[in-house]
Scaffold this active site. Structure first.
Site, PDB file in Angstrom:
ATOM      1  N   GLN B 124       0.847  -1.179   0.000  1.00  0.00           N
ATOM      2  CA  GLN B 124       0.000   0.000   0.000  1.00  0.00           C
ATOM      3  C   GLN B 124       0.887   1.234   0.000  1.00  0.00           C
ATOM      4  O   GLN B 124       1.628   1.472   0.950  1.00  0.00           O
ATOM      5  CB  GLN B 124      -0.863  -0.062   1.265  1.00  0.00           C
ATOM      6  CG  GLN B 124      -1.903   1.019   1.366  1.00  0.00           C
ATOM      7  CD  GLN B 124      -2.599   0.948   2.722  1.00  0.00           C
ATOM      8  OE1 GLN B 124      -2.740  -0.125   3.297  1.00  0.00           O
ATOM      9  NE2 GLN B 124      -3.011   2.077   3.241  1.00  0.00           N
ATOM     10  N   GLY B 125       0.814   2.006  -1.073  1.00  0.00           N
ATOM     11  CA  GLY B 125       1.641   3.207  -1.176  1.00  0.00           C
ATOM     12  C   GLY B 125       0.786   4.450  -0.979  1.00  0.00           C
ATOM     13  O   GLY B 125       0.472   5.153  -1.933  1.00  0.00           O
ATOM     14  N   GLU B 246      -9.571  -3.134   6.407  1.00  0.00           N
ATOM     15  CA  GLU B 246      -8.736  -3.779   7.425  1.00  0.00           C
ATOM     16  C   GLU B 246      -9.402  -3.796   8.799  1.00  0.00           C
ATOM     17  O   GLU B 246      -8.876  -4.350   9.736  1.00  0.00           O
ATOM     18  CB  GLU B 246      -7.360  -3.110   7.502  1.00  0.00           C
ATOM     19  CG  GLU B 246      -7.412  -1.676   7.970  1.00  0.00           C
ATOM     20  CD  GLU B 246      -6.053  -0.987   7.843  1.00  0.00           C
ATOM     21  OE1 GLU B 246      -5.345  -1.252   6.863  1.00  0.00           O
ATOM     22  OE2 GLU B 246      -5.736  -0.195   8.722  1.00  0.00           O
ATOM     23  N   SER B 373      -3.807   6.732  13.818  1.00  0.00           N
ATOM     24  CA  SER B 373      -3.166   6.644  15.131  1.00  0.00           C
ATOM     25  C   SER B 373      -4.210   6.655  16.245  1.00  0.00           C
ATOM     26  O   SER B 373      -5.377   6.981  16.031  1.00  0.00           O
ATOM     27  CB  SER B 373      -2.218   7.824  15.319  1.00  0.00           C
ATOM     28  OG  SER B 373      -2.973   9.014  15.481  1.00  0.00           O
ATOM     29  N   GLU B 375      -4.541   8.751  18.507  1.00  0.00           N
ATOM     30  CA  GLU B 375      -5.093  10.111  18.647  1.00  0.00           C
ATOM     31  C   GLU B 375      -6.149  10.384  17.583  1.00  0.00           C
ATOM     32  O   GLU B 375      -7.182  10.997  17.864  1.00  0.00           O
ATOM     33  CB  GLU B 375      -3.969  11.153  18.553  1.00  0.00           C
ATOM     34  CG  GLU B 375      -3.034  11.176  19.758  1.00  0.00           C
ATOM     35  CD  GLU B 375      -2.070   9.997  19.798  1.00  0.00           C
ATOM     36  OE1 GLU B 375      -1.808   9.379  18.747  1.00  0.00           O
ATOM     37  OE2 GLU B 375      -1.574   9.669  20.903  1.00  0.00           O
TER      38      GLU B 375
HETATM   39  C1  LIG Z   1       3.817  -0.621  11.362  1.00  0.00           C
HETATM   40  C2  LIG Z   1       3.322   0.388  10.374  1.00  0.00           C
HETATM   41  C3  LIG Z   1       2.930  -0.036   9.113  1.00  0.00           C
HETATM   42  C4  LIG Z   1       2.484   0.890   8.172  1.00  0.00           C
HETATM   43  N1  LIG Z   1       2.137   0.436   6.924  1.00  0.00           N
HETATM   44  C5  LIG Z   1       1.790   1.338   5.978  1.00  0.00           C
HETATM   45  C6  LIG Z   1       1.537   0.913   4.635  1.00  0.00           C
HETATM   46  O1  LIG Z   1       1.616  -0.277   4.300  1.00  0.00           O
HETATM   47  N2  LIG Z   1       1.221   1.840   3.722  1.00  0.00           N
HETATM   48  C7  LIG Z   1       1.101   3.167   4.033  1.00  0.00           C
HETATM   49  O2  LIG Z   1       0.775   3.952   3.157  1.00  0.00           O
HETATM   50  N3  LIG Z   1       1.348   3.613   5.283  1.00  0.00           N
HETATM   51  C8  LIG Z   1       1.684   2.722   6.263  1.00  0.00           C
HETATM   52  N4  LIG Z   1       1.958   3.172   7.552  1.00  0.00           N
HETATM   53  C9  LIG Z   1       1.917   4.605   7.816  1.00  0.00           C
HETATM   54  C10 LIG Z   1       0.825   5.021   8.731  1.00  0.00           C
HETATM   55  O3  LIG Z   1      -0.395   5.073   8.061  1.00  0.00           O
HETATM   56  C11 LIG Z   1       1.229   6.385   9.313  1.00  0.00           C
HETATM   57  O4  LIG Z   1       2.348   6.165  10.127  1.00  0.00           O
HETATM   58  C12 LIG Z   1       0.127   7.002  10.111  1.00  0.00           C
HETATM   59  O5  LIG Z   1      -0.903   7.431   9.271  1.00  0.00           O
HETATM   60  C13 LIG Z   1       0.646   8.195  10.936  1.00  0.00           C
HETATM   61  O6  LIG Z   1       1.346   9.106  10.142  1.00  0.00           O
HETATM   62  P1  LIG Z   1       2.789   9.646  10.601  1.00  0.00           P
HETATM   63  O7  LIG Z   1       3.608   8.455  10.915  1.00  0.00           O
HETATM   64  O8  LIG Z   1       3.257  10.552   9.559  1.00  0.00           O
HETATM   65  O9  LIG Z   1       2.545  10.426  11.935  1.00  0.00           O
HETATM   66  P2  LIG Z   1       1.938  11.932  12.080  1.00  0.00           P
HETATM   67  O10 LIG Z   1       0.680  12.031  11.313  1.00  0.00           O
HETATM   68  O11 LIG Z   1       3.013  12.916  11.787  1.00  0.00           O
HETATM   69  O12 LIG Z   1       1.627  11.919  13.617  1.00  0.00           O
HETATM   70  C14 LIG Z   1       2.553  12.298  14.639  1.00  0.00           C
HETATM   71  C15 LIG Z   1       1.795  12.400  15.949  1.00  0.00           C
HETATM   72  O13 LIG Z   1       0.790  13.407  15.818  1.00  0.00           O
HETATM   73  C16 LIG Z   1      -0.481  12.909  16.106  1.00  0.00           C
HETATM   74  N5  LIG Z   1      -1.488  13.563  15.286  1.00  0.00           N
HETATM   75  C17 LIG Z   1      -1.496  13.748  13.954  1.00  0.00           C
HETATM   76  N6  LIG Z   1      -2.627  14.338  13.556  1.00  0.00           N
HETATM   77  C18 LIG Z   1      -3.359  14.560  14.657  1.00  0.00           C
HETATM   78  C19 LIG Z   1      -4.632  15.149  14.900  1.00  0.00           C
HETATM   79  N7  LIG Z   1      -5.420  15.591  13.934  1.00  0.00           N
HETATM   80  N8  LIG Z   1      -5.058  15.190  16.176  1.00  0.00           N
HETATM   81  C20 LIG Z   1      -4.281  14.724  17.180  1.00  0.00           C
HETATM   82  N9  LIG Z   1      -3.097  14.168  17.014  1.00  0.00           N
HETATM   83  C21 LIG Z   1      -2.637  14.071  15.752  1.00  0.00           C
HETATM   84  C22 LIG Z   1      -0.365  11.418  15.816  1.00  0.00           C
HETATM   85  O14 LIG Z   1      -1.336  10.682  16.507  1.00  0.00           O
HETATM   86  C23 LIG Z   1       1.044  11.119  16.282  1.00  0.00           C
HETATM   87  O15 LIG Z   1       1.042  10.906  17.661  1.00  0.00           O
HETATM   88  C24 LIG Z   1       2.407   2.259   8.509  1.00  0.00           C
HETATM   89  C25 LIG Z   1       2.795   2.669   9.769  1.00  0.00           C
HETATM   90  C26 LIG Z   1       3.259   1.769  10.702  1.00  0.00           C
HETATM   91  C27 LIG Z   1       3.668   2.254  12.049  1.00  0.00           C
END
Ligand SMILES: Cc1cc2nc3c(=O)[nH]c(=O)nc-3n(C[C@H](O)[C@H](O)[C@H](O)COP(=O)(O)OP(=O)(O)OC[C@H]3O[C@@H](n4cnc5c(N)ncnc54)[C@H](O)[C@@H]3O)c2cc1C
Lengths: 338, 397
Positions: B124-125, B246, B373, B375
């Protein structure tokens, strides 16, 4: 067959959600009128013969309105009589209790000693609304028994508790000579009786907690939407929304467990004890948050927050404290996973 | 409707299969990532053959057409038997399937669905360095051109956190085809062959020593227009179908697995001679009941789905309940294990609740970060379930 939602609807009509329970005597009368004293009385004994799920639904609703009627100890007292194989006038007692006479099971431990001559002295704790009890169902070292409140050597002392939705008495025994005709079990039978009453008590208390927590959450959400600071409803602050979301999450998950245990006749004693522990923990968490999220008004006697918090704190202590229950659940799980 | 007798018959049929075919020693056979991938491929093929890999697919596929109640039975039994989770094929059988099934053209379905059953894997990209929780902010750019008489998209950009992209044959790709209007409106959904020139994948080293996810770099990648799902600029709606797939069975399965894995905590308590430690017993007891509640809420969620009365936010509650319990589980293990857990032990790829407590602890973050997440789930519960007001959308510094 009475449907569960009929029971819930009737309860909500009798005890509307926007009002807390009326004063004790009025609540008790209403409770008796609704037939709830007889919910768990088998049909053969003239009761409604409903199952755990039905009584759980009622206790949940009574928790929601902080009912001051002692339905839980009354139901448990009645169940002790139903279960009894030794009580002389069993049928007579059942009739009296389903007609509204009150013989509660005590909800806190008995600390008593039996003298050589068989008399009992000490304190039986946690008698709800002792002032209206004709007798108390007590677990003594000699087995379960009915103790008439007007018997020789029996005295009821009210204890001041924080929770204003309940009244608790100590049953003080001074050289009380148990009446053999009123024995509900012998020593051997006591364990079996305990195995029946324990889960019933825990399920009822868990329902009380989750009904109360649900009401507390709804009140909190409503207040946050209404109260304005910084030119906006404080409900808009994410720091508060997230706390509310956690309250909701913990309530809903624990409630799922409540209903699954209530519907499962095979649920083990300690599984239900664990549910009670979890539900009291959640209720405490929710009401603790409720006060904080209300600010100063949450500390006023006039507002209802404290009523929920105090009931939550008391529930933690009834029929086994959080630590005590968790320890037993842990011990049991450990043994099972040998 | 399937009645109870049928379900019980299915249950014993699945048990029979698992007794015979359970991949014994799969943990030992998953000590390196290559071995893990082999183990996964073998187990998936076996399940496909037996008809248990894709119970949620339509009936025209062998092993498909199962009711939700039947799916539940199959997952329950596989979890209880402690067989490997289908990780490598998770995206293909859930995300890719749901996307194809709900939104793709007949040609696309006919082309890709059978290949999934033959073992083709997908990734998934979606996420990008600048687009995490705020997925709609994605920037990976696709320009429509005609090359060699064929209409194509030329894609440039970067994707990140793509689970097992390094082993994937295909990718569900979200790109930006327009920056006009609201940010959701310019998003287009493409199916990308990972062997297309210009695609490069670099695995990301994770804190627990795993390399579960990877970055995908796209350098002038040419993707035919036929590979688009839905209309141009309508990819956001398609992505919702992908993401919704999912939720549900997965968490029920994981709940049962965590319940089974409580025995690892019990073993640890014994190993460290803490059987009489009342504080430890309390913490363990509290955890047992919390895990029971997770199983109960996941069950209830599925039952509501079967009855068609699922509400918005229900899935968020299940997810947050699970991830909270999972964290508590792992932390108790780390605490009880003491110094032992600070010595590095080999990890098992693709396993949860392994009893390698520091690794389990680190893995538990996957559930509080990925898939929306903790949150973000709280926002959904508060704003969409409890109807608390949303925050103002715009702000200036
Ligand atoms: C094990 C794993 C597998 C994954 N697999 C895939 C995959 O196959 N394909 C893919 O596309 N992605 C994948 N992801 C990515 C995943 O979808 C993102 O990590 C997730 O959406 C969070 O984005 P970020 O990591 O950029 O964190 P950010 O969005 O930068 O979040 C940082 C912090 O800010 C908080 N935050 C952000 N927005 C808000 C808000 N509106 N209110 C309150 N708090 C907020 C978050 O909860 C977090 O604590 C994967 C992630 C993990 C950990």
């Amino acid at each position: 067959m009475i449907e569960l939602n009929e029971l819930t609807d009737a309860a909500q009509k009798a005890f509307p959600a926007d009002k807390l329970s009326p004063a004790r005597d009025a609540s008790w009368e209403l409770t008796a009128e609704m037939g709830w004293l007889m919910v768990r009385l088998p049909e053969d004994d003239g009761g409604l013969g409903l199952d755990r799920e039905a009584s759980t639904a009622i206790h949940y609703e009574m928790g929601r309105v902080l009912s001051s009627a002692p339905l839980i100890p009354a139901q448990l007292g009645l169940q002790a009589v139903v279960e009894s194989k030794t009580l002389a006038d069993r049928a007579d007692w059942l009739e009296r209790l389903s007609a509204g006479e009150y013989a509660p099971l005590h909800m806190l431990p008995a600390k008593v000693e039996v003298a050589a001559n068989g008399t009992v002295s000490g304190t039986v704790g946690g008698v709800f609304d002792g002032d209206m009890a004709v007798a108390v169902v007590a677990m003594l070292p000699t087995g379960y028994t009915l103790i008439p409140t007007d018997a020789q050597g029996v005295e009821l002392t009210e204890r001041q508790i924080w929770d204003p939705s309940r009244r608790i008495f100590d049953l003080v025994l001074t050289g009380y000579a148990p009446d053999p005709a009123l024995m509900l079990s012998d020593v051997e039978g006591a364990a079996a009786m305990h195995d029946v009453l324990g889960p019933e008590a825990h399920l009822a208390l868990a329902a009380d907690c989750l009904g109360g927590a649900t009401a507390a959450l709804a009140m909190t959400v409503e207040y946050l939407g209404m109260r304005k600071q910084f030119d906006r409803p404080i409900a808009m602050f994410q720091a508060l929304k997230h706390r509310v979301a956690d309250m909701k999450t913990r309530i809903v998950a624990t409630e799922a467990l409540l209903w699954s245990r209530a519907r499962d006749p095979e649920a083990a004693r300690l599984q239900i004890a664990g549910l009670k522990a979890l539900a009291t923990d959640v209720y405490q968490f929710v009401t603790e948050e409720m006060i904080q999220l209300h600010g100063g008004i949450g500390l006023t006697e006039e507002h209802q927050c404290h009523l929920f918090m105090k009931r939550a704190m008391l529930n933690l202590q009834l029929c086994g404290s959080l630590d005590w229950l968790n320890e037993r659940v842990g011990q049991d799980a450990l043994a099972e996973m040998a | 409707m399937t009645d109870n007798a049928d379900l019980e018959a299915l249950r014993s049929e699945v048990r029979g299969f698992l007794d015979a075919e359970k991949p014994a020693g799969w943990r030992d056979a998953s000590r390196t990532q290559e071995d893990f991938v082999q183990t996964q491929r073998g187990w998936f093929a076996k399940l496909v053959k037996a008809g248990y890999a894709i119970p949620h697919w339509p009936a025209e596929f062998p092993g498909g057409g199962r009711s939700l109640a039947e799916q539940k039975v199959i997952y329950e039994e596989i979890a209880k038997a402690d067989c490997p989770r289908l990780l490598l094929s998770f995206v293909s059988t859930y995300h890719a399937f749901a996307t194809l099934h709900e939104c793709a053209s007949e040609e696309q379905k006919a082309k890709y669905m059978p290949r999934i059953l033959e073992g083709e894997t997908w990734c998934q990209g979606f996420s990008e360095p600048g687009a995490g929780s705020d997925l709609a902010a994605l920037k990976c750019k696709a320009v429509r051109e005609v090359r060699d008489g064929q209409e194509v998209y030329v894609v440039n950009g970067q994707k990140v956190w793509s689970t097992m992209a390094q082993f994937a044959d295909m990718c569900l790709l979200l790109v930006r085809t327009s920056s006009e209007g609201v940010k959701q409106a310019g998003i287009t959904y493409l199916l990308m062959d990972m062997k297309t020139p210009g695609v490069s994948v670099s695995p990301i080293h994770q804190i627990q020593g795993d390399e579960e996810f990877a970055e995908i770099f796209l350098d002038n990648v040419v993707i035919p227009v036929e590979q688009r799902v839905g209309e141009e600029g309508k990819g956001w709606a398609v992505a919702q179908a992908t993401l919704a797939s999912e939720r549900g069975l997965t968490l029920m399965e994981l709940g049962y697995r965590m319940r089974g894995a409580l025995s690892r905590v019990a073993a640890l308590i014994r190993e460290h001679g803490r059987e009489q430690d009342r504080g430890v017993l309390r913490d363990f007891g509290a955890l047992v009941s919390e895990v029971d509640a997770v199983c109960a809420i996941a069950d209830q969620f599925l039952d509501n789905r079967i009855k068609g009365i699922e509400r918005i936010g229900d899935a968020s509650i299940v997810k947050n309940s699970y991830s909270r319990a999972l964290r508590a589980y792992a932390k108790l293990g780390v605490r009880l294990g003491g110094m032992d857990e600070q010595y590095v032990k080999p990890i098992t790829f693709g396993d949860l609740n392994t009893g390698n407590w520091m690794a389990d602890f680190m893995n538990s973050y996957a559930w509080t970060i990925a898939g929306g997440s903790e949150e973000v789930q709280r926002n959904i519960i508060a704003e969409r379930m409890l109807e608390m007001p949303r925050e103002p959308k715009h702000w200036t510094l």
